[in-house]
Design an enzyme around this catalytic site. Sequence first.
Site, short mmCIF file in Angstrom:
data_model
loop_
_atom_site.label_atom_id
_atom_site.label_comp_id
_atom_site.label_asym_id
_atom_site.label_seq_id
_atom_site.Cartn_x
_atom_site.Cartn_y
_atom_site.Cartn_z
N ARG A 48 -12.10 0.79 -6.48
CA ARG A 48 -11.69 0.57 -5.10
C ARG A 48 -11.14 1.88 -4.53
O ARG A 48 -11.20 2.15 -3.35
CB ARG A 48 -10.61 -0.52 -5.07
N CYS B 246 0.81 -1.21 0.00
CA CYS B 246 0.00 0.00 0.00
C CYS B 246 0.85 1.26 0.00
O CYS B 246 1.75 1.40 0.83
CB CYS B 246 -0.86 -0.05 1.26
P1 IMP Z 1 -0.94 -7.28 3.36
O1 IMP Z 1 -1.40 -8.58 3.93
O2 IMP Z 1 -0.12 -6.49 4.34
O3 IMP Z 1 -0.22 -7.44 2.07
O4 IMP Z 1 -2.24 -6.39 3.12
C1 IMP Z 1 -3.29 -6.81 2.27
C2 IMP Z 1 -4.40 -5.78 2.27
O5 IMP Z 1 -3.98 -4.54 1.66
C3 IMP Z 1 -5.63 -6.14 1.46
O6 IMP Z 1 -6.48 -7.04 2.13
C4 IMP Z 1 -6.30 -4.80 1.21
O7 IMP Z 1 -7.06 -4.35 2.29
C5 IMP Z 1 -5.10 -3.86 1.11
N1 IMP Z 1 -4.78 -3.53 -0.29
C6 IMP Z 1 -4.84 -4.30 -1.39
N2 IMP Z 1 -4.39 -3.65 -2.47
C7 IMP Z 1 -4.02 -2.42 -2.06
C8 IMP Z 1 -3.46 -1.28 -2.71
O8 IMP Z 1 -3.17 -1.26 -3.91
N3 IMP Z 1 -3.27 -0.19 -1.94
C9 IMP Z 1 -3.58 -0.17 -0.62
N4 IMP Z 1 -4.05 -1.22 0.05
C10 IMP Z 1 -4.28 -2.35 -0.67
#
Ligand code: IMP
Length: 485
Positions: free
Chosen positions: A407, A308
């Site tokens: 989104r 993100c």
């Molecule tokens: P991670 O497990 O830390 O990689 O976080 C995954 C989460 O990031 C997802 O379930 C979404 O809520 C969020 N997410 C997915 N794609 C994006 C993005 O492009 N930008 C910001 N947040 C994202």
Amino acid sequence: MPIDFYSKLVNASGVYTFRDFVLLPGRSDIEPSKVDISTNLTKSVRLNLPLVSSPMDTVTEAEMAIALARQGGIGVIHRNMPIEEQVENAKRVKRAESFIIRDVVTITPSDRVSDAMELMQKKSISGLPVVGTDERLTGILTRRDVNFANPNESIIDVMTKEVVCAGPEVTIEEAKRLMHKQKIEKLPVIDQNKKLLGLITIKDVYSRERFPFAARDTQGRLLVGAAISPHDVDRAKALEKYVDVLVSDVAHFHNVNVLSSSKKLVKEIATDFIAGNIGTIEATKDTIDALDGRVDGIRAGVGSGSICVTSEVTKAGAPTLFAVSQIAVALQEAKMSLPIIADGGIRAAGDGALALAAGASAVMMGNVFAGCTESPGGLIKIGGKYYKPYRGMGSSGSRQRRFAMDRYNQPAKGIAEGVEGVVPYRGDVQTVVEEFSGGLRASFGYAGAISIRDLWVKAKFGAITAAGIDELRPHSIILPGEEKI
Ligand code: IMP
């Protein structure tokens, strides 16, 4: 009233992340192996494992959802694809196993062997009940029947006519015994008029034994969720028959347009609905008000995802641990009990334990699951090590597919809110889940909690400094692979 610029800054409340806290060891008589980590994903959907895979196009399609549900968790199918494709993914999960298959693929006695062969190949099945126009079962056709038959022959001439069947009340043990005794792999279920009600396959019977903790619906099918935009009623309506939960997939749910679309949406659907993402007390209150209580869970966290760049670009964010605690407080004030799903930034079991301790019922992960065999995308070899692709749904690569563009509010075409790259390959979902749930259980053991609810009561947080973070991990030692002098 003059604007109080001074207080805005000086009285700003602290936001905190997983790295700011530890779980204090508490008095305990808990054996990690005895800990119950089952949970509620929504008011009515129960999981045996508090893990959810993110709806992202490098994380969750049918294969991931099947593998995770078999371990007791649930996958949320991403929406960066046409509606029909997302529905097909959900159906694949529902078809993956069930005690009694209800939407049985059948053939009629007057069809030809070639029709049967085509159908078997297309649907990847090895047996077809033969059903006449009166819906009564007249025979069964297996691969053995068609293998040496002439493709032009009628089904009625090659099918097995003496069919061993079961009644609607059959139990799994009775079915297994019958199939063993009769040496058959398919057992049609019929009513007293021989009308076909369903089909039991030996593969499904074994699968239930292999995955005793799988998360299943009342018909024994694996649980699955699907991501939707609250503005997209058509998608929600197309999916709702095939999923156990619809999950809102917007970066900023606390937006008046999103709230009003969601209000309309929940009136149109009967399936459980998880709202999100949000991360403040005000957002929780507005969500509950807008949806008149017609919300079954909340997705917590804005900006913590490993891919993100939302906060980097916009400086807006409610880190996941903070978001969980804000929502938990707001729900308590509203005297409402709703499962909170901690979403984003979870790197290891300890982060998951902190999120649960702060009031979450389950944790959603993208990064961790992206590295598994069952995520979409092949292995990539870099410098002798294996990786898998992983990208944010707001990354330019994902946005090129366009289906999930909404989104994010995109004021300008060029602003991406996610990055794309690779993550280390971690092995299959089962291995990753076993490691993760082992870690969770150990955390519960330290906290002295026997269940998630118990953890909410007993867990005590300790705030940690940067120096503490450094000390509480291996230090003053050279680890294998780091031996550069
Ligand atoms: P991670 O497990 O830390 O990689 O976080 C995954 C989460 O990031 C997802 O379930 C979404 O809520 C969020 N997410 C997915 N794609 C994006 C993005 O492009 N930008 C910001 N947040 C994202």
